[in-house]
Structure formats: structure tokens, C-alpha cells
Scaffold this motif. Sequence first.
Motif, PDB file in Angstrom:
ATOM      1  N   GLU A   1     -76.693 140.770  76.978  1.00 48.65           N
ATOM      2  CA  GLU A   1     -77.467 139.661  76.435  1.00 48.65           C
ATOM      3  C   GLU A   1     -77.825 138.648  77.519  1.00 48.65           C
ATOM      4  N   ALA A   2     -76.865 138.321  78.386  1.00 50.40           N
ATOM      5  CA  ALA A   2     -77.139 137.368  79.474  1.00 50.40           C
ATOM      6  C   ALA A   2     -78.138 137.962  80.459  1.00 50.40           C
TER       7      ALA A   2
ATOM      8  N   PRO B   1     -72.238 148.083  73.881  1.00 42.76           N
ATOM      9  CA  PRO B   1     -70.783 148.186  73.858  1.00 42.76           C
ATOM     10  C   PRO B   1     -70.237 148.070  72.433  1.00 42.76           C
ATOM     11  N   ASP B   2     -68.971 148.388  72.278  1.00 42.39           N
ATOM     12  CA  ASP B   2     -68.329 148.366  70.960  1.00 42.39           C
ATOM     13  C   ASP B   2     -67.887 146.972  70.519  1.00 42.39           C
TER      14      ASP B   2
ATOM     15  N   PHE C   1     -70.675 138.222  68.472  1.00 47.76           N
ATOM     16  CA  PHE C   1     -71.876 137.679  69.101  1.00 47.76           C
ATOM     17  C   PHE C   1     -72.795 138.744  69.696  1.00 47.76           C
ATOM     18  N   MET C   2     -72.766 139.917  69.131  1.00 55.80           N
ATOM     19  CA  MET C   2     -73.645 140.990  69.615  1.00 55.80           C
ATOM     20  C   MET C   2     -75.076 140.729  69.155  1.00 55.80           C
TER      21      MET C   2
END
Length: 121
Positions: free
Chosen positions: A16-17, A47-48, A52-53
Motif C-alpha cells: 500500500e505504501a 500478503p495474508d 488495514f489491507m
Amino acid sequence: MDALSRAWESRPDRLEACYELAARLRKMHRYRAAHAVVSAVLDREQPDDLLFMQPWVYRWGLLFEYSITAYWVGDHAASLAACDRLLGLPDLPETYREQTRANRAFAVQRLTEAADAPALV
């Protein structure tokens, strides 16, 4: 920019970043830097993690940024291919779909111009 690169350094599997960094660089017309960032992580698996995904970043966000930066660094064929991939995604939001269609047309125009240019001998 520093905070985003530090976030990516601390969690390299979380992109995300990285997406935000590439998008901001692109908006600042720093296309080569943005393209280098997004190219380094394109097509990585989500990722698992649970907290905040942003699943859209992994499904189409990074590819959208790549489609734009590829155009601006002169890789019009890669931009076209990325646009075609994006348009094949059923969950691409309509506003991004419209922009991708426009971006695709720009890439096609550049490729057509290059094909029509006289060859240098």
C-alpha cells in the motif's frame, strides 16, 4: 515520501505504501522514479495480513500506476498491455475503467505513430 519509503522498508510484503509512493511521484511528474518503484513490485501476491489491507492495490492499483508510468517513460507497448489487462478485470471501478480506456488510446496512438514513421537508413 520518506514516511512511505520507511513503511515499505519495514513491511516489504505490504505494498500500500509503495502504491502511494508511486502515485505521488507520478503526480509530481517524476515518471522514471515512479515507474522504477511500481515495476519492482508489480504482480506480487497480496500478503495474508488482515489489518488495514487494501486488496484493490494488489488487484489493480499497482497495475494502473504501471500503465501510466510505462507510457511516460516511453514503453508504449507495456502501457498498452497493462491497459488491456486492466480492462479485462471485472472489478475495475468505472472511473478507472474510463481513464484506462483513454490511456489505452494514447498508447495506441504512439505505437501507430512509431509504426508509420519512416525508417532511418
